[in-house]
Design a protein around this motif. Sequence first.
Motif, PDB file in Angstrom:
ATOM      1  N   ASP A   1      -5.872  -1.284  -4.680  1.00  0.00           N
ATOM      2  CA  ASP A   1      -5.344  -1.852  -3.444  1.00  0.00           C
ATOM      3  C   ASP A   1      -6.334  -2.886  -2.908  1.00  0.00           C
ATOM      4  OD1 ASP A   1      -3.766  -2.368  -1.322  1.00  0.00           O
ATOM      5  OD2 ASP A   1      -3.531  -0.289  -0.693  1.00  0.00           O
TER       6      ASP A   1
ATOM      7  N   GLN B   1      -7.464   0.702  -0.044  1.00  0.00           N
ATOM      8  CA  GLN B   1      -7.694  -0.508   0.739  1.00  0.00           C
ATOM      9  C   GLN B   1      -8.799  -0.260   1.768  1.00  0.00           C
ATOM     10  OE1 GLN B   1      -4.139  -1.975   2.600  1.00  0.00           O
ATOM     11  NE2 GLN B   1      -4.944  -4.028   2.800  1.00  0.00           N
TER      12      GLN B   1
ATOM     13  N   SER C   1       0.837  -1.198   0.000  1.00  0.00           N
ATOM     14  CA  SER C   1       0.000   0.000   0.000  1.00  0.00           C
ATOM     15  C   SER C   1       0.865   1.238   0.000  1.00  0.00           C
ATOM     16  CB  SER C   1      -0.900   0.006   1.229  1.00  0.00           C
ATOM     17  OG  SER C   1      -1.759  -1.093   1.207  1.00  0.00           O
TER      18      SER C   1
ATOM     19  N   GLY D   1      -3.173  -2.524   6.177  1.00  0.00           N
ATOM     20  CA  GLY D   1      -4.514  -3.084   6.193  1.00  0.00           C
ATOM     21  C   GLY D   1      -4.564  -4.478   6.798  1.00  0.00           C
TER      22      GLY D   1
HETATM   23 MG   LIG Z   1      -2.100  -2.556   2.285  1.00  0.00          MG
END
Ligand SMILES: [Mg+2]
Lengths: 300, 384, 378, 378, 275
Positions: free
Chosen positions: C159, C83, C44, D137
Motif C-alpha cells: 500500500d 499505508q 486500501s 490515507g
Molecule cells: Mg489508502
Amino acid sequence: MKRILASVTDGKGFDIGLVLLPLAFLFIMSGLPLVYNVVMSFQEVDMFSLGSFVRPFVGFKNYVDLFSQPETRPILLNTALFVSSSIAGQFLIGFGLALFFWMNFPGASWLRGLFLVSWVMPGLVVGAIWNWILSGDFGVLNFFLRETGVIEGNIFWRSDPNYSLWAVIIANIWLGTSFNMILLSVGLSGIPKDLYEAAELDGANALQRFFTITLPMMRSTIGAIIALGLIFTLQQFDLFAGITSGGPNNSSNVTQYWAWDLSFRQYDFAKGATISVIMIVFVMLASVVYVRSTRHEVRG
Amino acid sequence: EDVTISVWSLDRDIQPAPNLIKDFNKLNTGIKVEYRQIQFDDVVSEAMRAYSTGQAPDIIAVDNPEHALFSSRGAFLDLTDMIAKSSVVKTENYFPGPLASVTWEGKYYGIPKATNTIALYYNKDMFKAKGLDPEKPPQTWNELLEAARKLTDPAANVYGLAFSAKANEEGTFQFLPWAQMAGGGYDKINSEGAVKALDIWKRILDEKLASPDTLTRGQWDSTGTFNSGNAAMAISGPWELDRMIQEAKFDWGVTLLPVPEVGAERSSAMGDFNWAIFASSEHPEEAFKVLEYFVSQDDRMFKDFGQLPARSDIAIPPTGEPKKDAALKVFVEQLKYAKPRGPHPEWPKISKAIQDAIQAALTGQMSSKEALDQAAEKIKAVLG
Amino acid sequence: MTLQIELNGVNKYYGAFHALKDINLAIEKGTFVALVGPSGCGKSTLLRSLAGLEKISTGEMKIAGQLMNNVPPRKRDVAMVFQSYALYPHMTVEENLTYSLRIRGVKKAEARKAAEEVAATTGLSHLMKRYPRELSGGQRQRVAMSRAIIRHPKAFLFDEPLSNLDAALRVHMRKEIRALHDRLHATSVYVTHDQIEAMTMADHVVVMRDGVIEQQGRPLDLYDRPANRFVAGFIGSPAMNFIPAVVGEDGTHVLLNLGTTQARLALADPLAPGRAVTAGIRPEHIRIVAAGQGAFDVPVGVVESTGSATYITSATQPELTVVETGRGDVRGGDIIGLSIDTMQLHLFDAETGKRLEAERARGDAGAPRHLHLAQAVR
Amino acid sequence: MTLQIELNGVNKYYGAFHALKDINLAIEKGTFVALVGPSGCGKSTLLRSLAGLEKISTGEMKIAGQLMNNVPPRKRDVAMVFQSYALYPHMTVEENLTYSLRIRGVKKAEARKAAEEVAATTGLSHLMKRYPRELSGGQRQRVAMSRAIIRHPKAFLFDEPLSNLDAALRVHMRKEIRALHDRLHATSVYVTHDQIEAMTMADHVVVMRDGVIEQQGRPLDLYDRPANRFVAGFIGSPAMNFIPAVVGEDGTHVLLNLGTTQARLALADPLAPGRAVTAGIRPEHIRIVAAGQGAFDVPVGVVESTGSATYITSATQPELTVVETGRGDVRGGDIIGLSIDTMQLHLFDAETGKRLEAERARGDAGAPRHLHLAQAVR
Amino acid sequence: MSDQLRNRVMLAVALLLAAIYLFPLYWMYITALKTGSSMFATPPKFLPSEPQWGIYAFVWESRNMGRYLWNSLVIALGAVSLIAVLGVGCAYVLARYRNAWVDVGLFLILMLQVLPASLMVTPIFVGFSQFGLLDTPRFAVILAIAAKSMPFFVVLVRATFMSVPMELEEAALVDGNSRIGAFFNIVLPLARNGILVSAILIFMQAFGEFVYSKSMIQAVELQPASVGLNSFMGPNTNEWNNIMAYATIYVTPVLAAFVLLQRRIVSGLTSGALK
Ligand SMILES: [Mg+2]
Ligand SMILES: Nc1ncnc2c1ncn2[C@@H]1O[C@H](COP(=O)(O)OP(=O)(O)OP(=O)(O)O)[C@@H](O)[C@H]1O
Ligand SMILES: Nc1ncnc2c1ncn2[C@@H]1O[C@H](COP(=O)(O)OP(=O)(O)OP(=O)(O)O)[C@@H](O)[C@H]1O
Ligand SMILES: [Mg+2]
C-alpha cells in the motif's frame, strides 16, 4: 519575571510546576507522617506521647526486640506468600476477564461494569460476607464444593492453620480482581488496532499476538497495576479483621495486620512503627523495580 | 454561660448514654453535655490520640480491662474524694468485680457503667431429643463434655457446644473464667487448673464437639449457630437474650458456667464499660455532676436499655417474658462470681499472651502446658 | 493459467458508506498488479479485504481457488505493507523485521541473517538497533517495506510502499521489489500514486474510482486506449488535455472549442452531426510551433521547468499543457502555435465520458487506431 | 530584502546521533524554499527545529530577525504539515481544520466558512463530519494539509505534504499551495521527495545529506551546475549517469571507461594529466543513434515505458540510462549508439566528488559553461 | 460458527462468570433480608424464608442515611476533584519525559502511599490538630484521602498518558496553542479512558473511606456512610442484616452509576491520528 511567567505557561516551568505542586502536597500529607513512623521506630513510645516528636531514642532496640519474637519470621513469610499469591491471582484472573470482555459481544461492557462490585462494597461487609462464605460449617464455598463432589468433608478454611492464609488470599483475589480487570481493560483500549493486523498478517496466532503485542504494549499499565496491587495488598486489612483475625495462632497473620494489632490492640506503637518500616523497605525495593521497568515503556 | 461537658462512649441511640444526656440537658442545670459515639474497637486509640493532642473529652466510657491503662498513668481523674462526698455514688452498692476494675492502687478512677457476664445457654428441645433432662443442665466440666458428646450430631449439622476461642479479647474473656474456676488466673496462667481448663477446651475441639471455627469466630457469631439450631449449647452473655427470644424456634434455658468438679469455686467473666473523667478536664466538678446524674438513673438501665447495672442494690424487674426472666436470674447469680480482667495497665499484652496460648494449644501446635508456660513467661515479663 | 486471486461481486460498506462496489477481479499467479485511483477511491480497502483485515460485506473472494471470506489473515499467507506502516513500536528495527520469521520458528541466527540481507537492500543496516520512534519518516517506511519482503508469501500487498522515499531510493526499491516478485513467482498487488511505478512495474493495472473498477489491463493499453475520460485523465502525467468539441454538421469533422480559438479537425469515420464530445490529447502529443503554424494559436500562461523538461500551460479556457524536453525558450505571454498529432487524439462522449471508438474496436488492443482524424485545419 | 529565517551554525543531536551539522541558512521573506535530500538526512528535524518542536543543541535561529531558540512554538506563528499528519483523532475533519482558528478566538461561523473554503480546494467538503480514523490515507494527508493552510502564518512548513496523493490532485494542490504562498507573501519551507515539486514550486532549493547542507540555490542552477557528484545525482529524475574517467596524458582529453567500451572526449581547458575524475551526463542529454554513430556503442538492457517516455538502460557497468520521448523502438539486447551532448557533460573529482569547474567559475551562474569538451572521438 | 452463535455463547459465559463473581453481592442482598441467625444455618439458605423487606425503610429512617450519604458524597467528590486537579498534571509530566528526575518522582510518589491508613492516621491527626484543620473535619478528611489516593491516580493516569502520541500535542502547539491549551484540548480527551476509570475507582474508594473519617469527624452530622455503617457493630452485637441492608442501599446506586460510566472505556481513541 516575564521569562518565568513564559516558562510557566509554555516551557519547563509548566512541567516542573505540575509535578512540584502535588509532590509538595504529598510530602506534607504523606511524607511527614511517614517520617513520623520511621522516627517512632527508633524511639520508646508512650501512648500519651503520641502528640510530639520528643521521645527517648532507643536506637535499634525495637528492631532487635521484634526480630527476637518467634512469630516474626512466620509472619514475614506469610506476608510474602499473601502478597505474591494475591497479586498473581488478581492479575491473572483480572487479565483473563479483561481480555474476555474485550472481545466484542453484546452486553460485554455492561457486565464488565458489574465486576466493579468488589471495589464498592464496604470493607466491613466484604470481610463479613467472606467470613460466612468461607465458614466451615455453614459456608457457601464448602457447600458448593461438597455438592459438586470436590470435597468430602468440610474444609475449615478459617480455622485450619493450613488453609487460613489461603482463605484470606481467595477473598483478596476476589477483591482485587476488579481493579486489575478494569485497568487492564483501559490498557487494552490503548493498543492501536493496526499492530494486531500487522501481527496477524505476519502469521501470529492469538497466543503469539498476546505475548508479542499485547503484553509488551501494555507494559506501563501492567507495571503500574502490579506496583499498585502490591501496595494495596500490603494494606489489606478488612479481610484479615473479618475472616481470621490473623489466626489461628498467627497462621494467617501478616505484617499490616500485625502492625495494627501491636499499635491499636496492645498499644505498642513503637513496634507497630517498626513493622511499618519493614514494609516501607519492602515497597521501596518493589518501587525500584517498577521505576526501572518504566524505562522500557513504549511512548505512543 | 453554660459549661460544656463532652462525653464519649460507644452507646448508640437506643443505648443509655445518648438518651441520658438528652434527659440531662433538658434539666437545664447550667451544664450542657455534648455527645460523641465512638466504635468499640477505637475507644482507646481515639482517647489516647485525643488526650495526647489535648483534645480529650471530659468524660469517657472505657472497657473495664482497659481502665487501668489510663488510671495508672494519671490520665483519668482520681474520683475517690468526690465519691466520698457524693450522696449518689456509693461504692458499697456495686458488685465487687466492676468496682475492682475502676480501682487502681486503692483509689477510684471511675464509676462502673454497666456489667455483664457469661453463662451456659442450652437447647432444651435437643436435650429432650437426646434423652437428656432439660431441667438438669450440666454442672461440671465432665457433665458438659458428656452432654456435648451426646448432643453432637454431625448428620444433622449439630455441634454439642458453641463458644469462642478467637484470638482477641473475646477468647480471653471466655477462657479466663475456666482457668479461674480451676484455681488459675492471669497471674498464674500455667497453673495446673488452667492447664486442665485448656485441655478440656482442646478435647472439645479435637472431638469435634464444637466447630473448628470456634478458633476464629466471635461470641455473637458462635451463638448465632446455637440460635439457628446448629449447636446444642452455647457459652455467651445476656446481650444475646433479645435476639434469642426473637429467633430461636426452640425451648432453651440458661445455667451457670459448669465448674471443674462439684463444689469447686465458681468464677465468671466480667464485661462492660466504666465511666471516667479525664484528668485534663477543665470542669471536673461539672463532669462529676453529669456522672452523678448517670448513676442516679441506673435503675432505668435494664428497663429502658436492656443492660445490667453494675449494682447489687438494684433489682432486675421482670420483663414479662418467662424465658428471659429465668435467664436473667441466672446471669445475676453469675455476676456475683464475675472477676475483672486485671486490672493492669498493660492488660492487652497479658491478654494477647493468653490468646496466643489458647490458639497454639487448640491448633495442636503445642501442648496446653507448653503453651501456657510460654504465656506465663510473657506475662511475667509484663508484670515485671 | 492459475487464478491466484479472484474477486466476484465484492461489496464493502463502512456503515452506510459504500466503499467497494461490485468488484470483479481475476489475477493470475505471478502477476504484478498495480492498483491506482484517486485518493479515497477504495484501494486500501480492497487491499485490506484481500488480506482479510476487513470483512467484505457481500461477494466472494478466492485465493488460489479457495474461498477466503472467513479465513483469518494469518492463514492467508500474504505479506502487506501498510499505508500507515503499523510498525511495532516496542521492537527494534531488527525485531520488527524478524518478527514474522520468529513467529514461524525460524532460528535466531537465520532470521538475523535474513534481516541483515533485507536491511542491506533497503539501506537500514545501520539502524537495526533503533526503535521506530527514532527513525525518520522514510526510514519507517522502509522498515515497513522490509518487514513484508523478508517473507516469502503467496502474495504481496503493497500500500504505497515508496511514497516517502527519495527518487534514487525509489528507483532502487522498484527494481528490488520487482526482482523479488519475479524470483518468488509471487502475486503482488501494488497500490501507488506514482505513474512511473504503475507503468513500469506492473503487468496489469487496475484503475479504480469511487469504489468501482473503471478499467483494467496492460499498462500501455490503458495509456493508449483509456476506456473513458476518467481513466484517460488519470493515467499519464502531466495529465491529458481535454477540450470540449462538437461534431460538425456533416459528421466528418469535429470543432474543438478553446474559448477564444477554435480548431476544426477532420474525422475519418463519421459521427452523428452535432454530437457533443470531449477531445483528449496528451501533453507530449502537442508540439509547439511558430504562431500560425499549428492547429491553434494560444497565449502562453505559466512556464515551468523541471530541468529535464519544461511544462508550458496555455492561458486559455480550458488550459492546455504541453511538455517540451529541455529548457525551451517560450516565455509567459508569448503567442505560440500548437500542432496536434491527430493520430493521438482521443474522443469521449461529452456526457458519459465513454471512449467513442469503444463500440467498434473493443478487445483488439494491438490493432491500429480506429479513429482517424484528418490533418488539423484552421 | 528582509531575512525571514536565519540559521547560524545550528547543530542538533539525538543522544549521540548528530542529526543536523552546522546548518547555515538565510531565507528571505516571501521565498518558497524546497528542502530535499535522501531519506533520513535531517529534513524533518530541520523543519521541526524551525517550528520550535525540537530544541536545537547549539547555534542560533532567528525568525524575522528575532532570536527564536527559546521561543515556544505558538509564539513563532508558523503552520506546519507533519510528515505523520498528527491529526486530532477525537475531532472531526471540520474541527481539525478550525482548531487553530478557534483557539485564536475566531468566531464560529467565520471559522466554519474558512474551513469550508479550504476543504473545497482540498476536496474534503463531503468529509467534514468524519473522524480521522474514517478517512483514507490520502484524505488524512489532505486534512493535515488543510489544517496548515487555513491559517495565515508568517511561515509555512510543509513536510512531504503531497506524498500520498494521486497525480491529478498533486498538480492541483501544488498550484494551490504556491498561490496561497504568493497571496500571503508568506515564507515557506517545503520538504519533498518529488523532483517536479522541488523544481517547479521553489524559488530556492536546499539539498541536504547526512545533516549537512550540500548545496543551495535556484532550482535550475542546481540542476545545471551541481556543486558535487551527490547533488548532481540527487537532482533530476531519472538520475544523472556517472562514468569513471581519467584525464589523458596530455591533459586535454578525458577517457570515459564503460567497462568494455571506452570513449575519448577532448577537453577545452586542460587538467592535470592522469587525474581520476567522474564524468556525469543526464539521461536526457544522451541521444540514441544508430550503432557506431555515437560516442559509445552499448548493448541495451532493460527498456521501460511510462507511456509518455521510455527509459532505456544499457547493459554496461556502470549502467547508463537514456530517456526517449514516446515509445521508442529499442528492444533489450539491441546494440545502440549513444551520442553525448558534450556541452552537458559534468566532471567531478573522483575522490572528493567536487565539481571540477568550481574553482574557476564560481558565482557567475549566467555565464556560458566553462568546461569545453571537444566532439567525442572513438 | 456464525457471529450470532458466537455472541450468544460469549454472553452465556460472561453471565456465568458474573454470577460467580457477584455472589458476594448476592449474599449481601439476601442476608439483609434474612433474620439474624439464619445466616448461620447449615446448609446455607439461598433464598430468605421470610424476607424482611421493611428493613430498608427501617435502616434508612433509623440511621438517617440520607445525611450520611450526603456526607460521603461531599467527601468523595471533594477528594476526587482535589486529586484530579493535582494528579492529572503530575501524571502528564511524568509520562512526557524520560529521565532520572522522572524516576525520582515516580519513586517518591509510590513510596508516599505505602503505609496503610490505620498507621497514617495518628500522625495526620496530630498534625491536623496542630493546624486547626480538625475544625473543618470533612475538609481535613478530603485532604487526607487525597494524599492517600493521589499516588494511585498518578501512576495509573500516567500509564494512559503514555499512549497519547506526543506529535498530537506538538501539532497543537504549532497550531498556536499554549501548553496548557494543548493539554486540555488534545491530551486530556485522548487520555480520558484512564482518567475516567481512575477517577471512578478513587471516587468509590473515597466514598467508602472509613479510617480517617471515623477519627477526624467527630460530629455525627458530618460523618459519612461508612462510619454510620460501623455503628451497627457492637462489642457483643453485630446487626448483620441491618449492616447488609445499609450496605445495599449505598452500594447499589453507586455500582449502577459506574456501570454506566465505565461503558465509556472505548478503544481506538488515537487511531487515525498518525501515519
Ligand atoms: Mg489508502
Ligand atoms: N529520536 C531519535 N533518536 C535517534 N535518531 C533519530 C531520532 N529521530 C530521528 N533520528 C535520526 O535523525 C535523522 C534525521 O531524521 P529526519 O526525520 O530529520 O529525516 P528526514 O530527512 O526527514 O527523512 P525522511 O525523508 O525519511 O523523512 C535520521 O537518520 C533519523 O534516523
Ligand atoms: N471507517 C470508515 N468509515 C467510513 N468511511 C471510511 C472508513 N474507512 C475508510 N472510509 C472511506 O472509504 C473510502 C475508501 O478508503 P480507502 O482507504 O480504501 O481509500 P484509498 O483508495 O486507499 O485512498 P488513499 O489513496 O487516499 O489512501 C474513503 O473515501 C474513505 O473515506
Ligand atoms: Mg522526514
